[in-house]
Design a protein around this motif. Structure first.
Motif, PDB file in Angstrom:
ATOM      1  N   PRO A  88       0.805  -1.230   0.000  1.00 31.73           N
ATOM      2  CA  PRO A  88       0.000   0.000   0.000  1.00 31.73           C
ATOM      3  C   PRO A  88       0.832   1.272   0.000  1.00 31.73           C
ATOM      4  CG  PRO A  88      -0.908  -1.589   1.537  1.00 31.73           C
ATOM      5  CD  PRO A  88       0.394  -2.154   1.092  1.00 31.73           C
ATOM      6  N   ILE A  89       0.322   2.303  -0.675  1.00 28.83           N
ATOM      7  CA  ILE A  89       0.979   3.611  -0.654  1.00 28.83           C
ATOM      8  C   ILE A  89       0.408   4.489   0.458  1.00 28.83           C
ATOM      9  CG2 ILE A  89       1.559   3.559  -3.102  1.00 28.83           C
ATOM     10  CD1 ILE A  89      -0.828   5.329  -3.675  1.00 28.83           C
ATOM     11  N   GLY A  90      -0.563   3.959   1.184  1.00 32.89           N
ATOM     12  CA  GLY A  90      -1.159   4.703   2.294  1.00 32.89           C
ATOM     13  C   GLY A  90      -2.162   3.851   3.044  1.00 32.89           C
ATOM     14  N   ASN A  91      -3.245   3.539   2.388  1.00 33.02           N
ATOM     15  CA  ASN A  91      -4.309   2.747   3.001  1.00 33.02           C
ATOM     16  C   ASN A  91      -3.904   1.282   3.070  1.00 33.02           C
ATOM     17  OD1 ASN A  91      -6.784   1.309   3.503  1.00 33.02           O
ATOM     18  ND2 ASN A  91      -7.902   3.129   2.838  1.00 33.02           N
ATOM     19  N   LEU A  92      -3.851   0.717   4.272  1.00 34.44           N
ATOM     20  CA  LEU A  92      -3.379  -0.653   4.457  1.00 34.44           C
ATOM     21  C   LEU A  92      -4.288  -1.695   3.815  1.00 34.44           C
ATOM     22  CD1 LEU A  92      -2.065  -0.671   8.145  1.00 34.44           C
ATOM     23  CD2 LEU A  92      -0.790  -0.389   6.018  1.00 34.44           C
ATOM     24  N   GLU A  93      -5.513  -1.308   3.443  1.00 35.75           N
ATOM     25  CA  GLU A  93      -6.410  -2.256   2.791  1.00 35.75           C
ATOM     26  C   GLU A  93      -6.052  -2.477   1.326  1.00 35.75           C
ATOM     27  OE1 GLU A  93     -10.391  -0.872   3.313  1.00 35.75           O
ATOM     28  OE2 GLU A  93     -10.384  -1.178   5.478  1.00 35.75           O
ATOM     29  N   ASP A  94      -5.194  -1.615   0.783  1.00 35.37           N
ATOM     30  CA  ASP A  94      -4.832  -1.723  -0.630  1.00 35.37           C
ATOM     31  C   ASP A  94      -3.703  -2.732  -0.833  1.00 35.37           C
ATOM     32  OD1 ASP A  94      -6.720   0.187  -1.256  1.00 35.37           O
ATOM     33  OD2 ASP A  94      -5.296   1.847  -1.168  1.00 35.37           O
ATOM     34  N   TYR A 124      -1.344  -7.543   9.499  1.00 32.88           N
ATOM     35  CA  TYR A 124      -1.843  -8.766   8.872  1.00 32.88           C
ATOM     36  C   TYR A 124      -1.297 -10.033   9.531  1.00 32.88           C
ATOM     37  CZ  TYR A 124      -4.005  -6.038   5.176  1.00 32.88           C
ATOM     38  OH  TYR A 124      -4.806  -5.160   4.486  1.00 32.88           O
ATOM     39  N   ASN A 125      -0.686  -9.857  10.712  1.00 33.95           N
ATOM     40  CA  ASN A 125      -0.197 -10.990  11.500  1.00 33.95           C
ATOM     41  C   ASN A 125       0.758 -11.881  10.696  1.00 33.95           C
ATOM     42  OD1 ASN A 125      -0.027 -12.510  13.880  1.00 33.95           O
ATOM     43  ND2 ASN A 125      -1.623 -13.925  13.217  1.00 33.95           N
ATOM     44  N   ILE A 126       1.713 -11.252  10.041  1.00 34.90           N
ATOM     45  CA  ILE A 126       2.714 -11.966   9.252  1.00 34.90           C
ATOM     46  C   ILE A 126       4.013 -12.015  10.056  1.00 34.90           C
ATOM     47  CG2 ILE A 126       4.087 -11.927   7.119  1.00 34.90           C
ATOM     48  CD1 ILE A 126       1.709 -10.532   5.781  1.00 34.90           C
ATOM     49  N   LYS A 127       4.542 -13.204  10.262  1.00 37.81           N
ATOM     50  CA  LYS A 127       5.702 -13.404  11.136  1.00 37.81           C
ATOM     51  C   LYS A 127       7.017 -13.584  10.385  1.00 37.81           C
ATOM     52  CE  LYS A 127       2.802 -13.581  14.615  1.00 37.81           C
ATOM     53  NZ  LYS A 127       2.694 -12.452  15.571  1.00 37.81           N
ATOM     54  N   THR A 128       7.010 -13.472   9.078  1.00 39.03           N
ATOM     55  CA  THR A 128       8.222 -13.691   8.284  1.00 39.03           C
ATOM     56  C   THR A 128       9.328 -12.716   8.696  1.00 39.03           C
ATOM     57  OG1 THR A 128       6.798 -14.323   6.429  1.00 39.03           O
ATOM     58  CG2 THR A 128       9.110 -13.871   5.938  1.00 39.03           C
ATOM     59  N   PRO A 129      10.578 -13.180   8.843  1.00 38.53           N
ATOM     60  CA  PRO A 129      11.683 -12.298   9.234  1.00 38.53           C
ATOM     61  C   PRO A 129      11.924 -11.181   8.216  1.00 38.53           C
ATOM     62  CG  PRO A 129      12.303 -14.607   9.433  1.00 38.53           C
ATOM     63  CD  PRO A 129      10.999 -14.589   8.718  1.00 38.53           C
ATOM     64  N   LEU A 130      12.305 -10.020   8.725  1.00 32.97           N
ATOM     65  CA  LEU A 130      12.609  -8.865   7.888  1.00 32.97           C
ATOM     66  C   LEU A 130      14.117  -8.642   7.810  1.00 32.97           C
ATOM     67  CD1 LEU A 130       9.964  -6.247   9.081  1.00 32.97           C
ATOM     68  CD2 LEU A 130      10.163  -7.153   6.767  1.00 32.97           C
ATOM     69  N   MET A 131      14.587  -8.208   6.639  1.00 35.05           N
ATOM     70  CA  MET A 131      15.993  -7.817   6.475  1.00 35.05           C
ATOM     71  C   MET A 131      16.013  -6.452   5.795  1.00 35.05           C
ATOM     72  SD  MET A 131      19.008  -9.488   4.089  1.00 35.05           S
ATOM     73  CE  MET A 131      19.068 -11.037   4.969  1.00 35.05           C
ATOM     74  N   SER A 132      16.766  -5.506   6.356  1.00 32.59           N
ATOM     75  CA  SER A 132      16.812  -4.171   5.763  1.00 32.59           C
ATOM     76  C   SER A 132      17.484  -4.210   4.391  1.00 32.59           C
ATOM     77  CB  SER A 132      17.578  -3.210   6.685  1.00 32.59           C
ATOM     78  OG  SER A 132      18.934  -3.598   6.795  1.00 32.59           O
ATOM     79  N   TYR A 133      16.912  -3.489   3.469  1.00 30.47           N
ATOM     80  CA  TYR A 133      17.456  -3.424   2.104  1.00 30.47           C
ATOM     81  C   TYR A 133      17.078  -2.053   1.534  1.00 30.47           C
ATOM     82  CZ  TYR A 133      18.689  -4.838  -2.649  1.00 30.47           C
ATOM     83  OH  TYR A 133      19.280  -4.921  -3.895  1.00 30.47           O
ATOM     84  N   HIS A 134      18.037  -1.120   1.542  1.00 32.89           N
ATOM     85  CA  HIS A 134      17.764   0.238   1.080  1.00 32.89           C
ATOM     86  C   HIS A 134      18.952   0.751   0.267  1.00 32.89           C
ATOM     87  CE1 HIS A 134      20.366   1.173   4.490  1.00 32.89           C
ATOM     88  NE2 HIS A 134      19.513   0.526   5.288  1.00 32.89           N
ATOM     89  N   LYS A 135      18.871   1.988  -0.191  1.00 34.00           N
ATOM     90  CA  LYS A 135      19.864   2.521  -1.124  1.00 34.00           C
ATOM     91  C   LYS A 135      21.259   2.632  -0.508  1.00 34.00           C
ATOM     92  CE  LYS A 135      18.724   7.388  -0.217  1.00 34.00           C
ATOM     93  NZ  LYS A 135      18.290   8.661  -0.835  1.00 34.00           N
ATOM     94  N   PHE A 136      21.336   2.656   0.833  1.00 37.01           N
ATOM     95  CA  PHE A 136      22.639   2.805   1.474  1.00 37.01           C
ATOM     96  C   PHE A 136      23.346   1.466   1.704  1.00 37.01           C
ATOM     97  CE2 PHE A 136      20.063   6.455   2.947  1.00 37.01           C
ATOM     98  CZ  PHE A 136      20.801   7.471   2.358  1.00 37.01           C
ATOM     99  N   ASN A 137      22.607   0.353   1.696  1.00 39.48           N
ATOM    100  CA  ASN A 137      23.262  -0.953   1.890  1.00 39.48           C
ATOM    101  C   ASN A 137      22.951  -1.921   0.754  1.00 39.48           C
ATOM    102  OD1 ASN A 137      20.651  -1.853   2.296  1.00 39.48           O
ATOM    103  ND2 ASN A 137      20.969  -2.596   4.366  1.00 39.48           N
ATOM    104  N   GLU A 138      22.357  -1.396  -0.315  1.00 46.45           N
ATOM    105  CA  GLU A 138      21.937  -2.226  -1.441  1.00 46.45           C
ATOM    106  C   GLU A 138      23.096  -3.031  -2.012  1.00 46.45           C
ATOM    107  OE1 GLU A 138      18.991  -1.631  -5.325  1.00 46.45           O
ATOM    108  OE2 GLU A 138      19.949   0.097  -4.363  1.00 46.45           O
TER     109      GLU A 138
END
Length: 365
Positions: A88-94, A124-138
């Motif tokens: 979503p770009i704002g509304n979490l239902e999208d 949404y009760n999603i438990k999958t692990p997150l890993m940071s991935y952005h322009k500074f560590n891409e």
């Protein structure tokens, strides 16, 4: 069978017989599916529910129907690879059911901002692990992710909002996976530029997505000059604190009469679509700075010939470039290249207005 201990007098009829099988269902889901269970007399302590199955014997749990995404096993329905998931770009239902299923089934989710994305996953009760991935560590993350993909993992990539890789991290990783013959799968979802374009009222059959303009003023001016000469709708992403700068520079390249649309806070509570000319936009936003990321659309040129700028406008552009460090000869080249005015005319104006500076340049050479 279903056991109901104490239930107010009520007739319940079923047109077809439903065979039962063992296993407890989710009480909350069943309550949401059967209207009378949502009434005020319902008390979870007074009922014991058992799941039931179809005539063919396949198990059905109340609430677990096509309206709720079903989880896939990591080694089953989903193939190992990189999944670019629109969020979503704002509304979490999208968000789509498929996107939720992918995020639940992935081994890891690459996220631009783990704190921001964590709110979506928690919702949404999603438990999958997150890993940071952005322009500074891409660049550093690419090889780590590539190794996991080659080991057969399912990797989902999301951005803070919208579709990954569109003015967001993901483009380079997708290219790397394609070159390594690793599966890359698009999971369609929201995209700010398409959302704004669809309701803009401008031409949608052809458009040019520019995205964020370069930071360097000279490069920005060059890009705006190119856009001003195109017949297609031009689409830009603009941070709110740079709106005034963008409108001033666009006015010099496009002119004040060109129609534009400023989309703000799309899908959110304070969603707004401002429509008018660039000149009107400068006045409207001169006194206040809007909040939220902006998507700005400018109509393509309607005439085969661009209206030539006045001598004052040319002088202003030349002086601005010179003050920013460009040589007079380079300034003449840039200004002439972005307008319908000949280079000879711009050079003649430069001699009249900035002749002394040109003499200094020639002497230094």
């Amino acid at each position: 069978m279903m056991l109901i201990r104490r239930l107010p007098s009520m007739a319940i009829s079923m047109s077809t017989e439903i065979p039962f099988c063992s296993g407890a269902t989710s009480l909350v889901r069943l309550r949401n599916q059967i209207p009378f269970l949502r009434s005020s007399f319902f008390s979870p302590r007074k009922f014991v529910f058992l799941s039931f199955c179809t005539a063919s014997g396949s198990r059905i749990s109340a609430g677990e129907n096509d309206q709720i995404p079903q989880e896939s096993t990591k080694t089953g329905k989903l193939k190992p690879g990189l999944y670019l998931v629109g969020t979503p770009i704002g509304n979490l239902e999208d968000i789509t059911f498929r996107a939720l299923r992918i995020l639940k089934s992935a081994d890891v989710i690459l996220s631009e901002d783990t704190r921001h994305s964590g709110k979506l996953l928690q919702y949404y009760n999603i438990k999958t692990p997150l890993m940071s991935y952005h322009k500074f560590n891409e660049a550093q993350r690419e090889q780590v992710v590539l190794k996991r993909l080659k080991q057969g993992e399912i990797v989902a990539l999301i951005s803070d909002a919208g579709t990954p890789g569109i003015s967001d991290p993901g483009m380079e990783l997708a290219k790397l996976c394609v070159n390594e013959n690793i599966l890359v799968v698009p999971i369609p979802g929201p995209c700010a530029l398409i959302s704004a374009l669809s309701v803009s009222g401008l031409a949608t059959d052809e458009f040019t997505f520019v995205g964020f303009l370069p930071k360097h003023s000279g490069s920005r001016r060059k890009r705006l000059m190119v856009s001003a000469d195109e017949a297609t709708t031009q689409i830009f992403y603009v941070p709110p604190h740079k709106l005034s700068q963008f409108l001033e520079e666009s006015s010099s390249s496009f002119g004040d009469a060109r129609q534009c649309v400023i989309a703000r806070e799309m899908t959110k509570l304070h969603e707004e679509f401002w429509r008018g000319t660039i000149g009107e936009a400068k006045k409207a936003f001169s006194l206040h700075q809007p909040k939220g990321e902006l998507t700005i659309l400018i109509e393509g040129r309607t005439n085969s010939r661009v209206e030539p700028p006045s001598e004052i406008q040319l002088e202003h552009e030349l002086r601005d470039l010179i003050l920013r460090g460009e040589s007079l000869s380079t300034a003449v080249k840039l200004v002439a290249g972005g307008t319908s005015v000949s280079r000879k005319t711009v050079y003649s104006l430069a001699l009249r207005k900035f002749g002394k500076q040109l003499e200094v340049e020639d002497e230094s050479k």
